[in-house]
Enzyme design. Structure first.
Site, short mmCIF file in Angstrom:
data_model
loop_
_atom_site.label_atom_id
_atom_site.label_comp_id
_atom_site.label_asym_id
_atom_site.label_seq_id
_atom_site.Cartn_x
_atom_site.Cartn_y
_atom_site.Cartn_z
CB SER A 139 -0.97 -0.03 1.18
OG SER A 139 -1.87 1.05 1.13
CG ASP B 263 -3.75 3.91 -1.25
OD1 ASP B 263 -4.29 3.66 -2.35
OD2 ASP B 263 -3.94 3.21 -0.24
CG ASP C 238 -3.08 -0.64 -2.25
OD1 ASP C 238 -3.10 0.52 -1.80
OD2 ASP C 238 -3.63 -1.59 -1.66
CG ASP D 278 -6.66 0.12 -1.15
OD1 ASP D 278 -5.91 1.10 -1.03
OD2 ASP D 278 -6.70 -0.80 -0.31
#
Length: 454
Positions: A99, A243, A245, A247
């Site tokens: 992340s 961010d 990743d 999500d």
């Protein structure tokens, strides 16, 4: 004696420094363990742009295939694109990402078929135990017939699915600046936004897991400074930051001012409720703004308050048959996305709402941003239990105050509330406070911080 993986197997995922804390050999064991715990015939795997991600992902695939499981690799993807694949293909999934963590980290977010979460109580503890045992005794014997490893591209299907959930065809043209932070938004945004009436200004779309421009964590104000400046320079209608990743999404208005994730939660909740005829349950965690349950009730819905953390949100989504859920951390969950979180779908809702009327974003979100919040303030303390008890003692028994301990300690009055809760992983107490005006909020914040840090 088995190896101890407690430092990398967290409450909801696997995360640690590569190769110091984990490597491809351990990823292979985790793949075998995931295959055994899910008892799946097939699974899907994706990864982000970190330098270590392709190797870790392929090792995990080898471990699962050795147990007879057929593996579909979708390659570079966002976390919500992996959730899409898990839902659409009805397969357990594993996403290799850390992340917003720094470049030396990597991790795995796992789910069962239909993007159902895997956490400590839903399989992660068993996966850890197997991997620990096998790290000492050696990998289990391979299946008589190994599984296959095949490739599949899901990006176009993912984009089409999202565009089918939010109608953007009739919106007015919008100029939008998107900061991908060198993360997976740079991979997904061009395809998802293709053909929409948007003038896209890309920032840091080059995939680079070393994050050369800034950390891919838009909740840290330092990481959206470039976006804020660019929105003002371009005269854009809004800015969106993802961010690492992709999500989570964070929004700034036409002036470059941050829009509270609680306001985005309330806005999207109002749209989801309208889509469902003014009926439905909306989940929110206990540190979202008072605005969220107020707006949900005004729109005919039922708000349900839960603990902080995506596993709690997803569990309540399923338990209540909820249509939507939101968190202060800019995670947004949708029933029509398998109860999983997707920042991209939330971003499309914001674009649709803004483009469906003539006013600026600042005016649109004002109706959903009714109180003054402190944001999350972390304090390092030696004895979290003692400091939390001191806060409780200071407010217990006072007239007009309500105390509850759903997650840490929440104290509420008619004009303000605050929550203090311990971090799961660090010696920190986290404070969130909100009031009807700035003066009251500042006084409350400072009063509670003085006790916490006393």
């Amino acid at each position: 004696m088995a190896a101890d993986l407690s430092t990398i197997v967290k409450a909801y995922d696997v995360r640690g420094v590569v190769p110091d804390q984990w490597d491809e050999s351990l990823a292979e064991l985790l793949g075998a363990a995931f295959a055994q715990v899910t008892a799946a015939d097939a699974l899907v795997i994706g990864h982000d742009m970190r330098p270590s991600s392709p190797g870790l992902s392929r090792a995990f695939a080898r471990g699962a295939a050795a147990r007879g499981v057929h593996v579909t690799e979708i390659g570079l993807c966002s976390t919500d694109q992996l959730y899409y694949a898990s839902g659409a293909l009805d397969l357990p999934g594993a996403m290799f990402t850390a992340s917003h963590n720094p470049a030396q980290y990597n991790g795995i977010k796992m789910c069962r078929a239909g993007a159902a979460p895997v956490g400590q109580d839903t399989g992660l503890a068993e996966i850890r135990a197997l991997a620990e045992t096998w790290s000492e005794s050696g990998a289990p014997a391979p299946a008589a017939t190994p599984g296959t490893i095949t490739r599949r591209d899901t990006l176009e299907d993912y984009a089409a699915y999202l565009r089918g959930l939010v109608d953007l065809t009739a919106i007015r043209p919008l100029k939008v600046v998107v900061d991908a932070g060198n993360g997976m938004g740079g991979h997904t945004v061009p395809t998802v936004f293709a053909g929409l009436p948007l003038d896209l200004v890309p920032m840091y779309f080059e995939l680079d897991g070393t994050f050369p421009n800034h950390e891919a964590n838009p909740l840290d104000p330092a990481n959206i400074v470039d976006l804020q400046q660019r929105v003002r320079e371009e005269g854009a209608d809004l800015g969106i930051a993802f961010d690492g990743d992709a999500d989570r999404c964070f929004v700034v208005d036409e002036r470059g001012n941050p829009v509270s994730p609680s306001a985005i939660t309330a806005l999207v909740a109002s749209r989801e409720l309208a889509k469902h005829g003014g009926k439905g349950t909306v989940i929110h965690n206990l540190i979202t703004s008072w605005s969220v349950p107020e707006v949900v009730r005004e729109c005919g819905g039922t708000p349900v308050r839960t603990r902080v953390g995506h596993s709690f949100i997803k569990a309540e989504m399923a338990r209540n048959g909820a249509i939507f859920g939101g968190e202060h951390s800019a995670h947004y969950y949708f029933a029509d996305f398998w109860n999983a979180d997707t920042g991209m779908l939330a971003a499309l809702h914001v674009l649709a709402a803004l483009g469906g009327q003539d006013g600026p974003l600042s005016g649109l979100v004002a109706q959903y941003d009714r109180y003054v919040g402190s944001g999350e303030i972390n304090s390092t303390v030696a004895d979290r239990t003692a400091r939390l008890a001191a806060v409780r003692a200071a407010y217990a028994g006072q007239d007009g105050l309500a105390l509850d301990e759903l997650d840490g300690l929440t104290v509420s009055s008619a004009d303000w509330w605050f929550n203090v809760r311990p971090s799961n992983t660090e010696p920190l107490l986290r404070l969130n406070a909100e009031a009807r005006d700035e003066t009251t909020m500042a006084k409350l914040r400072d009063e509670v911080l003085a006790i916490i840090r006393g």
